[in-house]
Design a protein around this motif. Structure first.
Motif, PDB file in Angstrom:
ATOM      1  N   TYR A   1     -65.873  26.569 -12.848  1.00  0.00           N
ATOM      2  CA  TYR A   1     -64.621  27.122 -12.318  1.00  0.00           C
ATOM      3  C   TYR A   1     -63.602  27.191 -13.443  1.00  0.00           C
ATOM      4  O   TYR A   1     -63.293  26.172 -14.069  1.00  0.00           O
ATOM      5  CB  TYR A   1     -64.099  26.243 -11.182  1.00  0.00           C
ATOM      6  CG  TYR A   1     -62.778  26.727 -10.622  1.00  0.00           C
ATOM      7  CD1 TYR A   1     -62.648  28.029 -10.171  1.00  0.00           C
ATOM      8  CD2 TYR A   1     -61.674  25.888 -10.552  1.00  0.00           C
ATOM      9  CE1 TYR A   1     -61.446  28.495  -9.662  1.00  0.00           C
ATOM     10  CE2 TYR A   1     -60.464  26.340 -10.032  1.00  0.00           C
ATOM     11  CZ  TYR A   1     -60.359  27.649  -9.591  1.00  0.00           C
ATOM     12  OH  TYR A   1     -59.175  28.115  -9.094  1.00  0.00           O
ATOM     13  N   LEU A   2     -63.124  28.398 -13.710  1.00  0.00           N
ATOM     14  CA  LEU A   2     -62.153  28.611 -14.787  1.00  0.00           C
ATOM     15  C   LEU A   2     -60.817  28.923 -14.131  1.00  0.00           C
ATOM     16  O   LEU A   2     -60.585  30.053 -13.668  1.00  0.00           O
ATOM     17  CB  LEU A   2     -62.618  29.762 -15.688  1.00  0.00           C
ATOM     18  CG  LEU A   2     -64.039  29.570 -16.262  1.00  0.00           C
ATOM     19  CD1 LEU A   2     -64.587  30.872 -16.822  1.00  0.00           C
ATOM     20  CD2 LEU A   2     -64.044  28.488 -17.332  1.00  0.00           C
ATOM     21  N   ARG A   3     -59.970  27.935 -14.086  1.00  0.00           N
ATOM     22  CA  ARG A   3     -58.727  28.044 -13.322  1.00  0.00           C
ATOM     23  C   ARG A   3     -57.813  29.176 -13.815  1.00  0.00           C
ATOM     24  O   ARG A   3     -57.146  29.827 -13.024  1.00  0.00           O
ATOM     25  CB  ARG A   3     -57.979  26.710 -13.388  1.00  0.00           C
ATOM     26  CG  ARG A   3     -56.754  26.718 -12.505  1.00  0.00           C
ATOM     27  CD  ARG A   3     -55.996  25.443 -12.618  1.00  0.00           C
ATOM     28  NE  ARG A   3     -56.629  24.401 -11.812  1.00  0.00           N
ATOM     29  CZ  ARG A   3     -56.058  23.225 -11.597  1.00  0.00           C
ATOM     30  NH1 ARG A   3     -54.916  22.923 -12.136  1.00  0.00           N
ATOM     31  NH2 ARG A   3     -56.663  22.333 -10.858  1.00  0.00           N
ATOM     32  N   ASP A   4     -57.833  29.429 -15.125  1.00  0.00           N
ATOM     33  CA  ASP A   4     -56.917  30.437 -15.670  1.00  0.00           C
ATOM     34  C   ASP A   4     -57.541  31.823 -15.794  1.00  0.00           C
ATOM     35  O   ASP A   4     -56.886  32.746 -16.250  1.00  0.00           O
ATOM     36  CB  ASP A   4     -56.389  29.982 -17.037  1.00  0.00           C
ATOM     37  CG  ASP A   4     -55.639  28.663 -16.891  1.00  0.00           C
ATOM     38  OD1 ASP A   4     -54.975  28.489 -15.856  1.00  0.00           O
ATOM     39  OD2 ASP A   4     -55.772  27.799 -17.779  1.00  0.00           O
ATOM     40  N   ALA A   5     -58.805  31.956 -15.412  1.00  0.00           N
ATOM     41  CA  ALA A   5     -59.464  33.271 -15.536  1.00  0.00           C
ATOM     42  C   ALA A   5     -59.326  34.047 -14.225  1.00  0.00           C
ATOM     43  O   ALA A   5     -59.046  33.462 -13.169  1.00  0.00           O
ATOM     44  CB  ALA A   5     -60.929  33.078 -15.874  1.00  0.00           C
ATOM     45  N   ARG A   6     -59.518  35.363 -14.292  1.00  0.00           N
ATOM     46  CA  ARG A   6     -59.439  36.191 -13.085  1.00  0.00           C
ATOM     47  C   ARG A   6     -60.753  36.917 -12.802  1.00  0.00           C
ATOM     48  O   ARG A   6     -61.005  37.344 -11.694  1.00  0.00           O
ATOM     49  CB  ARG A   6     -58.317  37.248 -13.224  1.00  0.00           C
ATOM     50  CG  ARG A   6     -56.918  36.652 -13.213  1.00  0.00           C
ATOM     51  CD  ARG A   6     -56.558  36.071 -11.819  1.00  0.00           C
ATOM     52  NE  ARG A   6     -55.381  35.228 -11.886  1.00  0.00           N
ATOM     53  CZ  ARG A   6     -55.390  33.919 -12.091  1.00  0.00           C
ATOM     54  NH1 ARG A   6     -56.532  33.269 -12.233  1.00  0.00           N
ATOM     55  NH2 ARG A   6     -54.284  33.224 -12.148  1.00  0.00           N
TER      56      ARG A   6
ATOM     57  N   ARG B   1     -64.020  32.519  -3.063  1.00  0.00           N
ATOM     58  CA  ARG B   1     -62.693  32.265  -3.651  1.00  0.00           C
ATOM     59  C   ARG B   1     -61.633  32.353  -2.554  1.00  0.00           C
ATOM     60  O   ARG B   1     -60.744  31.514  -2.465  1.00  0.00           O
ATOM     61  CB  ARG B   1     -62.431  33.288  -4.766  1.00  0.00           C
ATOM     62  CG  ARG B   1     -61.057  33.177  -5.361  1.00  0.00           C
ATOM     63  CD  ARG B   1     -60.969  33.782  -6.737  1.00  0.00           C
ATOM     64  NE  ARG B   1     -61.215  35.220  -6.745  1.00  0.00           N
ATOM     65  CZ  ARG B   1     -61.229  35.955  -7.852  1.00  0.00           C
ATOM     66  NH1 ARG B   1     -61.025  35.385  -9.022  1.00  0.00           N
ATOM     67  NH2 ARG B   1     -61.458  37.242  -7.810  1.00  0.00           N
ATOM     68  N   GLU B   2     -61.793  33.357  -1.691  1.00  0.00           N
ATOM     69  CA  GLU B   2     -60.827  33.528  -0.608  1.00  0.00           C
ATOM     70  C   GLU B   2     -60.926  32.369   0.392  1.00  0.00           C
ATOM     71  O   GLU B   2     -59.908  31.777   0.781  1.00  0.00           O
ATOM     72  CB  GLU B   2     -61.102  34.853   0.098  1.00  0.00           C
ATOM     73  CG  GLU B   2     -59.893  35.431   0.773  1.00  0.00           C
ATOM     74  CD  GLU B   2     -60.270  36.705   1.483  1.00  0.00           C
ATOM     75  OE1 GLU B   2     -60.852  37.607   0.856  1.00  0.00           O
ATOM     76  OE2 GLU B   2     -59.977  36.778   2.705  1.00  0.00           O
ATOM     77  N   ALA B   3     -62.173  32.039   0.777  1.00  0.00           N
ATOM     78  CA  ALA B   3     -62.371  30.986   1.784  1.00  0.00           C
ATOM     79  C   ALA B   3     -61.839  29.639   1.304  1.00  0.00           C
ATOM     80  O   ALA B   3     -61.379  28.820   2.100  1.00  0.00           O
ATOM     81  CB  ALA B   3     -63.848  30.873   2.128  1.00  0.00           C
ATOM     82  N   THR B   4     -61.911  29.396  -0.016  1.00  0.00           N
ATOM     83  CA  THR B   4     -61.490  28.088  -0.541  1.00  0.00           C
ATOM     84  C   THR B   4     -60.059  28.131  -1.084  1.00  0.00           C
ATOM     85  O   THR B   4     -59.568  27.136  -1.612  1.00  0.00           O
ATOM     86  CB  THR B   4     -62.430  27.636  -1.687  1.00  0.00           C
ATOM     87  OG1 THR B   4     -62.439  28.667  -2.690  1.00  0.00           O
ATOM     88  CG2 THR B   4     -63.838  27.394  -1.200  1.00  0.00           C
ATOM     89  N   ARG B   5     -59.451  29.294  -1.029  1.00  0.00           N
ATOM     90  CA  ARG B   5     -58.092  29.514  -1.562  1.00  0.00           C
ATOM     91  C   ARG B   5     -57.987  29.165  -3.048  1.00  0.00           C
ATOM     92  O   ARG B   5     -56.957  28.700  -3.530  1.00  0.00           O
ATOM     93  CB  ARG B   5     -57.056  28.712  -0.774  1.00  0.00           C
ATOM     94  CG  ARG B   5     -56.971  29.146   0.668  1.00  0.00           C
ATOM     95  CD  ARG B   5     -55.694  28.650   1.310  1.00  0.00           C
ATOM     96  NE  ARG B   5     -55.570  29.178   2.656  1.00  0.00           N
ATOM     97  CZ  ARG B   5     -56.098  28.611   3.722  1.00  0.00           C
ATOM     98  NH1 ARG B   5     -56.782  27.497   3.592  1.00  0.00           N
ATOM     99  NH2 ARG B   5     -55.941  29.145   4.915  1.00  0.00           N
ATOM    100  N   ALA B   6     -59.097  29.347  -3.760  1.00  0.00           N
ATOM    101  CA  ALA B   6     -59.058  29.133  -5.204  1.00  0.00           C
ATOM    102  C   ALA B   6     -58.378  30.348  -5.842  1.00  0.00           C
ATOM    103  O   ALA B   6     -58.387  31.440  -5.264  1.00  0.00           O
ATOM    104  CB  ALA B   6     -60.476  28.977  -5.742  1.00  0.00           C
ATOM    105  N   THR B   7     -57.792  30.172  -7.017  1.00  0.00           N
ATOM    106  CA  THR B   7     -57.093  31.301  -7.645  1.00  0.00           C
ATOM    107  C   THR B   7     -57.750  31.731  -8.952  1.00  0.00           C
ATOM    108  O   THR B   7     -57.489  32.817  -9.453  1.00  0.00           O
ATOM    109  CB  THR B   7     -55.623  30.915  -7.936  1.00  0.00           C
ATOM    110  OG1 THR B   7     -55.628  29.656  -8.607  1.00  0.00           O
ATOM    111  CG2 THR B   7     -54.816  30.835  -6.653  1.00  0.00           C
ATOM    112  N   GLY B   8     -58.612  30.906  -9.517  1.00  0.00           N
ATOM    113  CA  GLY B   8     -59.257  31.233 -10.795  1.00  0.00           C
ATOM    114  C   GLY B   8     -60.511  32.065 -10.592  1.00  0.00           C
ATOM    115  O   GLY B   8     -60.668  32.755  -9.583  1.00  0.00           O
TER     116      GLY B   8
ATOM    117  N   LEU C   1     -65.513  23.218  -7.410  1.00  0.00           N
ATOM    118  CA  LEU C   1     -64.130  23.092  -6.924  1.00  0.00           C
ATOM    119  C   LEU C   1     -63.831  21.687  -6.408  1.00  0.00           C
ATOM    120  O   LEU C   1     -62.731  21.405  -5.934  1.00  0.00           O
ATOM    121  CB  LEU C   1     -63.883  24.096  -5.782  1.00  0.00           C
ATOM    122  CG  LEU C   1     -63.895  25.582  -6.180  1.00  0.00           C
ATOM    123  CD1 LEU C   1     -63.843  26.466  -4.933  1.00  0.00           C
ATOM    124  CD2 LEU C   1     -62.728  25.899  -7.109  1.00  0.00           C
ATOM    125  N   GLY C   2     -64.841  20.823  -6.449  1.00  0.00           N
ATOM    126  CA  GLY C   2     -64.652  19.453  -5.973  1.00  0.00           C
ATOM    127  C   GLY C   2     -64.589  19.356  -4.454  1.00  0.00           C
ATOM    128  O   GLY C   2     -64.052  18.391  -3.908  1.00  0.00           O
TER     129      GLY C   2
END
Ligand code: PMV
Length: 334
Positions: A49-54, A86-93, A127-128
């Motif tokens: 998981y790359l938090r700053d990548a899109r 990504r949507e289901a987990t509300r992740a942004t990276g 994502l832990g």
């Protein structure tokens, strides 16, 4: 910041097949199915998981460990599922993904089932997040591969558990330790199948025999559940053969027809009949592909594998067994 996780998820072999859907995109099936989760046929998937990548990146791991660019269709389905997760987990990276199959992909050996179950578990791990069996099953199913819902669990699995379309997940009906069945897989063709199972599901209702199969399913389902509960291969075997033949009868009579079988498929079916005539408890089933799974007990396995391996039409034999289901592991692919 980044975090990495690797998951292994096994393929499964359906005793009662999923064929035809109420909602194909979300894999809401027309009928319940029952499968056995395997052990040696699995997908391993590493997700970072790359938090700053899109933008996600998808790679295919070869057997020597090299990371390769995957075919476009394959990458497209994975990218779509990553967006969904990504949507289901509300992740942004974004996610960097590598995936490896221990067996031929797209040959009707449920590589999408194991692949999407492993991907879903690895994304959650990166994502832990801890997913329950039910959450993993539902999220894996949202990939569009319904059989992935069953690869979320070990042992003997039914999907869906009930009629509720909004919560369409699989449940375990028996543990692997309850019944140690074996699956001798005769590979007669390791190339891609002529039509994906998504195409097959979409065409199923064009077969004039589809309604007939649907009417037979409630009693077949009950027979399979009952045979698993009593660990009776003599009762399970005939139903799983009926089911396999009917799935292909529907495919071959769909408009336009789909022929998954190859000459080697018939050679193996013939050999299984001969083995049975000699007293071996061996029963054949075939998913959407040409390769044949021979379900048997542990004491017949070696003879069955040797006999199938000796057929000139058989390229390889994989000796698999009922297995434990998906898990996170420490050996990453990158
Ligand atoms: O999960 P899908 O869309 O790949 O469909 C699976 C179809 C069969 O393998 C033929 C049957 C089954 O239940 O696994």
């Amino acid at each position: 910041m980044s975090a990495k996780a690797t998951a292994i998820a096994p393929a499964n072999i359906a005793f009662i097949k999923y064929w035809g859907a109420r909602d194909l995109t979300r894999a809401i099936p027309n009928n319940p199915s029952i499968s056995m989760t395997l052990e040696r046929c699995f997908s391993r998937c590493t997700v970072e998981y790359l938090r700053d990548a899109r933008v996600h990146e998808v790679l295919l791991a070869g057997s020597g460990g090299a990371l390769l660019q995957p075919p476009i269709d394959f990458a497209k389905r994975i990218l779509e599922h990553l967006d969904r997760l990504r949507e289901a987990t509300r992740a942004t990276g974004a996610f960097r993904v590598a995936t490896f199959n221990s067996f031929p992909s797209s040959a009707g050996l449920a590589s999408s089932a194991s692949g999407f179950a492993a991907l879903t578990l690895a994304v959650a791990g990166a994502l832990g997040l801890r997913l329950s069996d039910r959450e993993l099953s539902e999220l894996a199913r949202e990939s569009g591969s319904g059989s992935a819902a069953r690869s979320a669990l070990g042992g003997y699995v039914q999907w869906p558990a009930g009629d509720d379309e909004e919560h369409c997940y699989a449940v375990r009906i028996a543990a692997p330790e309850d019944w140690e069945l074996r699956d001798v897989i005769a590979i007669v063709d390791d190339g891609p199948k002529p039509a994906s199972s998504l195409v097959g599901h979409g065409r199923a209702e064009t077969s004039p025999y589809y309604a007939v199969r649907q009417s037979l399913l409630p009693s077949r389902l009950a027979r399979v559940r009952d045979a698993i509960a009593r660990r009776c291969l003599a009762d399970l075997g005939p139903v799983l053969e009926e089911e396999a033949i009917d799935l292909h009868l529907i495919a071959m009579s769909s408009r336009p027809p789909i022929f998954y079988w190859k000459p080697g498929t018939l050679a193996v079916l013939q050999a299984v009949r001969e083995l049975r005539a000699e007293g071996f408890a061996a029963y054949a089933t075939i998913d959407a592909g040409a390769n044949v799974h021979v379900i048997c007990d542990p004491k017949s396995e070696a003879t069955i594998a040797r006999r199938l391996d000796a057929l000139i039409e058989v390229r390889a034999v994989v000796r698999d067994r009922v297995g434990q289901g998906p898990r996170l592991v420490d050996e990453h692919l990158f």
